[in-house]
Every structure is written in C-alpha cells, then in structure tokens.
Design an enzyme around this catalytic site. Structure first.
Site, PDB file in Angstrom:
ATOM      1  N   ASP A  96      -4.014  -0.180 -13.271  1.00 26.22           N
ATOM      2  CA  ASP A  96      -3.632   0.286 -11.944  1.00 26.22           C
ATOM      3  C   ASP A  96      -3.969  -0.751 -10.865  1.00 26.22           C
ATOM      4  O   ASP A  96      -5.021  -1.388 -10.906  1.00 26.22           O
ATOM      5  CB  ASP A  96      -4.393   1.600 -11.680  1.00 26.22           C
ATOM      6  CG  ASP A  96      -4.001   2.281 -10.394  1.00 26.22           C
ATOM      7  OD1 ASP A  96      -2.822   2.198 -10.022  1.00 26.22           O
ATOM      8  OD2 ASP A  96      -4.877   2.924  -9.776  1.00 26.22           O
ATOM      9  N   HIS A  97      -3.081  -0.897  -9.886  1.00 29.24           N
ATOM     10  CA  HIS A  97      -3.335  -1.694  -8.673  1.00 29.24           C
ATOM     11  C   HIS A  97      -3.827  -3.116  -8.951  1.00 29.24           C
ATOM     12  O   HIS A  97      -4.934  -3.490  -8.567  1.00 29.24           O
ATOM     13  CB  HIS A  97      -4.326  -0.968  -7.767  1.00 29.24           C
ATOM     14  CG  HIS A  97      -3.700   0.136  -6.971  1.00 29.24           C
ATOM     15  ND1 HIS A  97      -2.863  -0.104  -5.906  1.00 29.24           N
ATOM     16  CD2 HIS A  97      -3.774   1.476  -7.107  1.00 29.24           C
ATOM     17  CE1 HIS A  97      -2.446   1.056  -5.416  1.00 29.24           C
ATOM     18  NE2 HIS A  97      -2.969   2.014  -6.136  1.00 29.24           N
ATOM     19  N   GLU A 170      -8.666   1.011  -1.555  1.00 24.36           N
ATOM     20  CA  GLU A 170      -8.611   1.078  -3.026  1.00 24.36           C
ATOM     21  C   GLU A 170      -9.229  -0.192  -3.566  1.00 24.36           C
ATOM     22  O   GLU A 170      -8.702  -1.296  -3.352  1.00 24.36           O
ATOM     23  CB  GLU A 170      -7.159   1.204  -3.517  1.00 24.36           C
ATOM     24  CG  GLU A 170      -7.017   1.246  -5.030  1.00 24.36           C
ATOM     25  CD  GLU A 170      -7.412   2.568  -5.659  1.00 24.36           C
ATOM     26  OE1 GLU A 170      -7.441   2.661  -6.896  1.00 24.36           O
ATOM     27  OE2 GLU A 170      -7.687   3.514  -4.908  1.00 24.36           O
ATOM     28  N   HIS A 213      -4.954   6.205   0.474  1.00 25.41           N
ATOM     29  CA  HIS A 213      -5.999   6.331  -0.533  1.00 25.41           C
ATOM     30  C   HIS A 213      -7.243   6.980   0.068  1.00 25.41           C
ATOM     31  O   HIS A 213      -7.559   6.790   1.240  1.00 25.41           O
ATOM     32  CB  HIS A 213      -6.387   4.956  -1.097  1.00 25.41           C
ATOM     33  CG  HIS A 213      -5.373   4.369  -2.006  1.00 25.41           C
ATOM     34  ND1 HIS A 213      -4.954   4.987  -3.156  1.00 25.41           N
ATOM     35  CD2 HIS A 213      -4.681   3.196  -1.939  1.00 25.41           C
ATOM     36  CE1 HIS A 213      -4.056   4.228  -3.758  1.00 25.41           C
ATOM     37  NE2 HIS A 213      -3.873   3.143  -3.049  1.00 25.41           N
ATOM     38  N   HIS A 282       1.230   7.501  -4.945  1.00 20.63           N
ATOM     39  CA  HIS A 282      -0.132   7.011  -4.756  1.00 20.63           C
ATOM     40  C   HIS A 282      -0.760   7.714  -3.557  1.00 20.63           C
ATOM     41  O   HIS A 282      -0.062   8.169  -2.652  1.00 20.63           O
ATOM     42  CB  HIS A 282      -0.145   5.499  -4.491  1.00 20.63           C
ATOM     43  CG  HIS A 282       0.149   4.668  -5.690  1.00 20.63           C
ATOM     44  ND1 HIS A 282      -0.839   4.170  -6.508  1.00 20.63           N
ATOM     45  CD2 HIS A 282       1.325   4.250  -6.213  1.00 20.63           C
ATOM     46  CE1 HIS A 282      -0.283   3.464  -7.474  1.00 20.63           C
ATOM     47  NE2 HIS A 282       1.032   3.505  -7.327  1.00 20.63           N
ATOM     48  N   ASN A 304      -0.985   9.385  -9.127  1.00 22.79           N
ATOM     49  CA  ASN A 304      -2.337   8.887  -9.351  1.00 22.79           C
ATOM     50  C   ASN A 304      -3.378   9.854  -8.798  1.00 22.79           C
ATOM     51  O   ASN A 304      -3.246  10.337  -7.668  1.00 22.79           O
ATOM     52  CB  ASN A 304      -2.516   7.528  -8.681  1.00 22.79           C
ATOM     53  CG  ASN A 304      -1.795   6.418  -9.413  1.00 22.79           C
ATOM     54  OD1 ASN A 304      -0.927   6.659 -10.232  1.00 22.79           O
ATOM     55  ND2 ASN A 304      -2.153   5.185  -9.109  1.00 22.79           N
TER      56      ASN A 304
END
Length: 373
Positions: A96-97, A170, A213, A282, A304
């Site tokens: 992820d990311h 994040e 986030h 997200h 997510n």
C-alpha cells in the site's frame, strides 16, 4: 482457496464490480494483526485484501533489520502459511502507498522477484501493488504508472494507482484538506488514454473525491462520491463514442486506428453498469454509511481500512491493562500475575477486537457472505 492466485483475484474484483460490493483492504503491521484480519474475514465469510504500507513493511522486518523488502516477503510467507487454514475464503496480498522515493527500494524489487517467480511457473508473492503518485503532477504520475503497469503485467499482479491527493497523513506524508482532493472526469479520460482500460494489464484506480487519511470529527471531511460516477460515465461514453485517443509518449499504449478507436479496448457492453474503472476508496475512516454505499455503487471494489482497525486492536489492549493494572505491573514490590501480563492474554483480546471490526467492514461494504466458492 487461501491466498488468491492471479486468476482468482481477477474473479474477486470482477465479482465485486458486477455485484455492487467492495472488499475491505486491511492494513497490518504484525503477525497478530494479520491473524486478526484473517479471523475477521473468515467469521464474515468474506474474501478480502490484506496489505502492508511502507512503514508497516519495515516494521515487519524488526527494528534492527528495518528492511521493507525483507518485511514484505516475511509478511507474505507468514500469510501463505496461516491462510492455508482458512480454505473457504480467498485473500489477496497487497503493498500500500508506495511513493516515488520508495519505488526503487520497495515495489520494483518485489515486482522483479515476482516476475522471476512467474517465469519459473510459480505464483507471485503478492497479488497487487500500489503506486502512490499523489505528490507528483498527473503527467509524471502516468509516465511512472505506464512503466509499472508493464512490470506488473509480467509479474501477473494488479497495479493500483492514485489520481489526486488524499488529505491528512499516511506514513509521514501530509496533504492539506483543499480542492486538490477532488479528481475530475478529465483526469479519468487521461488515465484511460495513457493506461488503457485493461488491455495493457489490469489496474485499479483510486480517484480522490475528498478523501482524508486518519480520524476526523464529523463535518471536516467533505466527500463527493457522485464525482466517481461522473468519471465512470464520462470514460464509458468516450469509449462508446470512439473518442479515446492514445496520448502516450512512451510507446507502450496501443495506437488508435483511423476512427479513433483503441485496438483491443473493451467493448462498453462488457463494463458492468458503465463502470470502466475498478475503483479504490482511500481515507474512509469516519465516513458515513451513505457516502460509503454511494462510492461502492459507482464501482469501488476495494476500501482501505487502517485507522479503525488500529484503534480497535489497541483499545482492547488498553482496556486489559487498565482492568488488570495491579496484575500486569509489579506494584509496591509485588510480583503481579503472569496470566495477565503474558502477551498472549492481552494479544488475544486485541486480535478479537480487531477481527470484530473487520467483520463490521465486510458487512458495511457488502462482501460478507459472498466468498467465492
């Protein structure tokens, strides 16, 4: 089925897009949180996605090793072993990311390794990887995505891209809460022109629609899930009308014919309810059920979940410590009670609480009870 094969993963994503539901993608940082995620998916009778971020991958390898590739492979190996005891669900593994500065030291080495595995007749360690281009201009984002899509296809994995910026924080990356959080239909058309719509390899797209986030009080996050519908419909209409033309400069995108049609572009009739993109959500912590349902209705197949499951896991452990304060600490010369400070006692409470939150996510996203047989 346990860890999904590439073919099974494709079936999962297609079933979600056609069935109008999405899979929770649970971030984990340890074998305990991995076990909790598996437990939750099994209890919900749901297939799902379990993933590690750049920080989570490093954490998996241990403080002294601190190697995100080592941590990722250790996570995948453990997941393959333990997931084999959950034969009635399929689980995909995902990174992820991955921002630009981590590509050469994280995702690209994993893709190289997976391409070698595929060349030797093996299954890739992971089923998908995310390229987070939210901090670079769209043109550069898609230049990088185009090259990664080629690598991803060779590794039999699915690429995830992010178009636009997700607010909040994040893994140490911050983005403001402003107009940059909203992708546009023009962005969607450019993605389709540059990457195709599956003919160059499968990918998922995380277009932003106000996502943030982290945890925020009501009213701070202004989601516009209808924007996803606008992007989907504009791209589907462009395909139907033969208006998509290759805008690529890397020589990899298919060149349009004299009528403006892209060779091998999927027929619009093949898109479930005009959903050319498999979308990712997200920054959904704290979102209303209504906004989540709308986003899923427009083609979100993956959402997510990290903040909520982190809190569920830690809150249960904190509760254990407060309830048994005199037992987990050697207060005033006492010896405490081993059964309460044994990490297995409070660890199980954390796992059960996190698993419960995973079940809630499966129900909320509509994947509960829909494990592919």
């Amino acid at each position: 089925m346990t860890i999904a094969t590439p073919e099974r993963y494709a079936q999962m994503l297609d079933a979600a897009r056609r069935g109008g539901y999405a899979y929770p993608a649970i971030n984990v940082t340890s074998t305990q949180t991995l076990n909790a995620a598996l437990q939750g998916f099994a209890e919900a009778d749901s297939d799902g996605i379990i993933q590690v971020s750049v920080g989570g991958a490093s954490y998996f390898s241990g403080r002294r090793v601190n190697d995100r590739v080592v941590g990722s492979l250790a996570f995948a190996a453990f997941a393959h072993e333990v997931a084999s005891r959950y034969p009635h669900i399929s689980i995909a593994l995902h990174t992820d990311h991955c921002a630009k500065q981590y590509l050469d030291s994280w995702v690209i080495p994993l893709l190289v390794r997976e391409a070698e595995q595929v060349a030797h007749g093996e299954e890739p360690a992971f089923q998908s990887h995310m390229w987070d281009g939210s901090t670079v201009p769209l043109d550069e984002n898609l230049d990088i995505a185009s090259k990664l899509l080629e690598r991803s296809a060779a590794a039999h994995t699915v690429l995830e891209i992010e178009i636009g910026a997700v607010g909040g924080e994040e893994d140490g990356h911050r983005a403001g809460i402003d107009a940059k959080l909203y992708s546009t239909p023009a962005d969607g058309l450019e993605v389709a022109r540059r990457l195709g719509l599956g003919e160059r390899g499968p990918y998922m797209a995380a277009f932003t629609f106000g996502n943030v986030h982290g945890a925020y009080k009501p009213g701070v996050v202004k989601l516009r899930p209808e924007l996803l519908g606008e992007i989907q419909h504009e791209v589907a209409d462009a395909v139907k009308d033969g208006l998509l033309e290759s805008g690529s400069r890397d020589g990899n995108t298919a060149i349009s014919d004299n009528n403006g049609h892209l060779p091998n572009t999927p027929d619009p009739a093949d898109f479930p309810e005009n959903k050319p993109f498999a979308l990712v959500f997200h920054g959904g912590s704290g979102s209303s059920r209504e906004d989540i349902a709308k986003a899923v209705s427009y083609g979100v197949v993956k959402m997510n979940i990290d903040t909520d499951t982190q809190y569920a896991f830690t809150r249960a452990i904190a509760g254990h410590m407060f309830r048994h304060y005199d037992s987990v600490l050697k207060v005033d010369g006492e010896v405490g009670e081993k059964k309460f400070y044994d990490p297995r006692s409070w660890g199980r409470e954390g796992e059960d609480a996190m698993a419960k939150r995973v079940v809630e996510a499966c129900v909320e996203l509509g994947s509960a009870g829909k494990a592919l047989k």
